[in-house]
Design a protein around this motif. Structure first.
Motif, short mmCIF file in Angstrom:
data_model
loop_
_atom_site.label_atom_id
_atom_site.label_comp_id
_atom_site.label_asym_id
_atom_site.label_seq_id
_atom_site.Cartn_x
_atom_site.Cartn_y
_atom_site.Cartn_z
N ALA A 1 -21.61 0.79 -2.84
CA ALA A 1 -20.76 -0.40 -2.93
C ALA A 1 -19.30 -0.09 -3.09
O ALA A 1 -18.46 -0.99 -2.98
CB ALA A 1 -21.21 -1.27 -4.11
N LEU A 2 -18.95 1.17 -3.33
CA LEU A 2 -17.55 1.54 -3.51
C LEU A 2 -17.11 2.54 -2.44
O LEU A 2 -17.83 3.50 -2.14
CB LEU A 2 -17.31 2.18 -4.88
CG LEU A 2 -17.22 1.28 -6.11
CD1 LEU A 2 -16.98 2.14 -7.34
CD2 LEU A 2 -16.12 0.25 -5.96
N ARG A 3 -15.91 2.31 -1.89
CA ARG A 3 -15.28 3.26 -0.97
C ARG A 3 -13.90 3.58 -1.51
O ARG A 3 -13.23 2.72 -2.10
CB ARG A 3 -15.15 2.67 0.43
CG ARG A 3 -16.44 2.17 1.07
CD ARG A 3 -17.44 3.30 1.35
NE ARG A 3 -18.56 2.88 2.17
CZ ARG A 3 -19.63 2.24 1.73
NH1 ARG A 3 -19.69 1.89 0.44
NH2 ARG A 3 -20.63 1.93 2.54
N SER A 4 -13.46 4.83 -1.31
CA SER A 4 -12.18 5.28 -1.81
C SER A 4 -11.34 5.84 -0.67
O SER A 4 -11.85 6.46 0.26
CB SER A 4 -12.36 6.36 -2.89
OG SER A 4 -11.12 6.83 -3.36
N GLY A 5 -10.03 5.58 -0.74
CA GLY A 5 -9.09 6.12 0.23
C GLY A 5 -7.73 6.29 -0.43
O GLY A 5 -7.64 6.36 -1.66
N SER A 6 -6.68 6.31 0.38
CA SER A 6 -5.35 6.48 -0.19
C SER A 6 -4.35 5.59 0.53
O SER A 6 -4.56 5.15 1.66
CB SER A 6 -4.90 7.94 -0.09
OG SER A 6 -4.65 8.30 1.25
N LEU A 7 -3.23 5.37 -0.16
CA LEU A 7 -2.12 4.57 0.35
C LEU A 7 -0.83 5.35 0.12
O LEU A 7 -0.62 5.91 -0.97
CB LEU A 7 -2.07 3.22 -0.40
CG LEU A 7 -0.94 2.27 -0.06
CD1 LEU A 7 -1.12 1.70 1.34
CD2 LEU A 7 -0.89 1.14 -1.08
N ASN A 8 0.03 5.37 1.12
CA ASN A 8 1.32 6.02 0.94
C ASN A 8 2.14 5.31 -0.11
O ASN A 8 2.27 4.08 -0.07
CB ASN A 8 2.09 6.05 2.26
CG ASN A 8 1.38 6.83 3.35
OD1 ASN A 8 0.59 7.72 3.07
ND2 ASN A 8 1.67 6.49 4.60
N CYS A 9 2.72 6.04 -1.04
CA CYS A 9 3.50 5.43 -2.10
C CYS A 9 4.77 4.76 -1.58
O CYS A 9 5.32 3.85 -2.23
CB CYS A 9 3.90 6.47 -3.14
SG CYS A 9 2.49 7.25 -3.99
N THR A 10 5.25 5.18 -0.41
CA THR A 10 6.50 4.67 0.11
C THR A 10 6.34 3.46 1.02
O THR A 10 7.31 3.01 1.63
CB THR A 10 7.23 5.77 0.90
OG1 THR A 10 6.34 6.28 1.92
CG2 THR A 10 7.63 6.91 -0.02
N VAL A 11 5.13 2.90 1.15
CA VAL A 11 4.93 1.72 2.00
C VAL A 11 5.77 0.56 1.50
O VAL A 11 5.81 0.29 0.30
CB VAL A 11 3.43 1.33 2.00
CG1 VAL A 11 3.25 0.00 2.71
CG2 VAL A 11 2.60 2.41 2.64
#
Length: 308
Positions: free
Chosen positions: A298-308
């Protein structure tokens, strides 16, 4: 929760609320994602997510109404605490669709009482350490929609951000926190699944006050998240898992960007979305919850650029 039926009022609201979709761009982070829970931990209906800190995440399941506290366990998140939820009177089974951790406490948005699932009852509930809510606010100003197509997501936006950016209510009045006695230190944004509209409330001791509403840029809303500078709205497989972001311009929340999800998440029934407050190596951890518990996760993990 997916819409099971759409009534005439919902159809009318949809026709009034939907705005032309903005072209989506690629997810502004790593394209790779992974499962972030053990096998068969939550089952179906995990709906809302919120980071309290980089090492604590809250999650809600809408049926049966359950609150989870999650902590890191290597590359995964494990359940540290579980409790069932009820309304303020200790009764009922809130259809808990979204959760947000704030400096003022933990808040859950519910679209109905599962013990009376044919009746729409948009409500925000506040929880302390027990199962019964310590605060309860009925949400005015929403259209008449199917009971299973009500408020799905909730985010908290601090007064400091609102005042710094000159937020105005729908009458054009500049927001002054002092005008809303007992509301805490911020406002709550709530996303309505049926129409894709976002509603902004002050939770006062005398009840919830609707200040503003705006279109999310998508036909439905499943989750909201405020990352300190932008308000995110996300949709599930009905909108291919896309996200829209908003900032305040000329006093109003205005659409800034539309993003596709990472490729591996496209087509999943994503109902929860949360962004870590910590930036490490130029990236923030992002979590999604899959209401369908696809492949027993039920959980998926990823990342996001801090500078968005």
């Amino acid at each position: 929760m997916r819409i099971k039926a759409i009534g005439v009022f919902t159809v009318l609201a949809l026709s009034l609320a939907i705005t032309p979709a903005q072209a989506a761009t690629a997810w502004p982070g790593d394209s790779a994602t992974r499962t972030a829970d053990g096998t068969s931990v939550f089952g179906k209906n995990l709906s809302g997510l919120s980071f309290e800190s980089a090492n604590v995440v809250w999650a809600v399941k809408n049926s049966p109404s359950t609150l989870y506290r999650l902590v890191p366990n290597g590359a995964l998140w494990k359940v540290d605490q579980t409790r069932s939820l009820s309304f303020k009177d200790g009764q009922g089974d809130p259809d808990a669709e979204g959760v947000v951790s704030t400096p003022d406490g933990l808040f859950v948005v519910s679209e109905r009482d599962n013990d009376d699932d044919n009746t729409s009852a948009p409500t925000i509930l506040k929880y302390g350490t027990g199962s019964a809510a310590t605060g309860e606010w009925a949400l005015p100003g929403m259209p008449d929609v199917d009971p299973n197509a009500g408020p799905e997501g909730i985010a908290w936006v601090p007064d400091s951000y609102l005042t710094q950016n000159g937020f105005k209510d729908d009458t054009g009045k500049t927001y002054n926190p002092a005008d809303y006695s007992g509301h805490g230190s911020g406002l709550f944004a709530v996303g309505l699944e049926a129409t894709g509209q976002v509603y902004v409330y002050a939770l006062q001791t005398t009840g919830a006050k609707l200040l503003a509403k705006f279109a999310s840029g998508q036909k439905q809303v499943m989750e909201l998240e405020f990352d300190g500078s932008r308000l995110w709205t996300t949709c599930d497989d009905h909108c291919n898992g896309r996200a829209t972001t908003f900032t305040i311009s000329s006093g109003k929340f205005k659409l800034k960007a539309t993003y596709d999800p990472p490729a591996k998440l496209s087509g999943l029934n994503l109902e929860g979305f949360a962004i870590s407050p910590n930036c490490v190596g130029g990236k923030k951890v992002v979590l999604w919850s899959d209401d369908d518990n696809t492949s027993s996760h039920a959980l998926r993990s990823g990342s996001l650029n801090c500078t968005v």
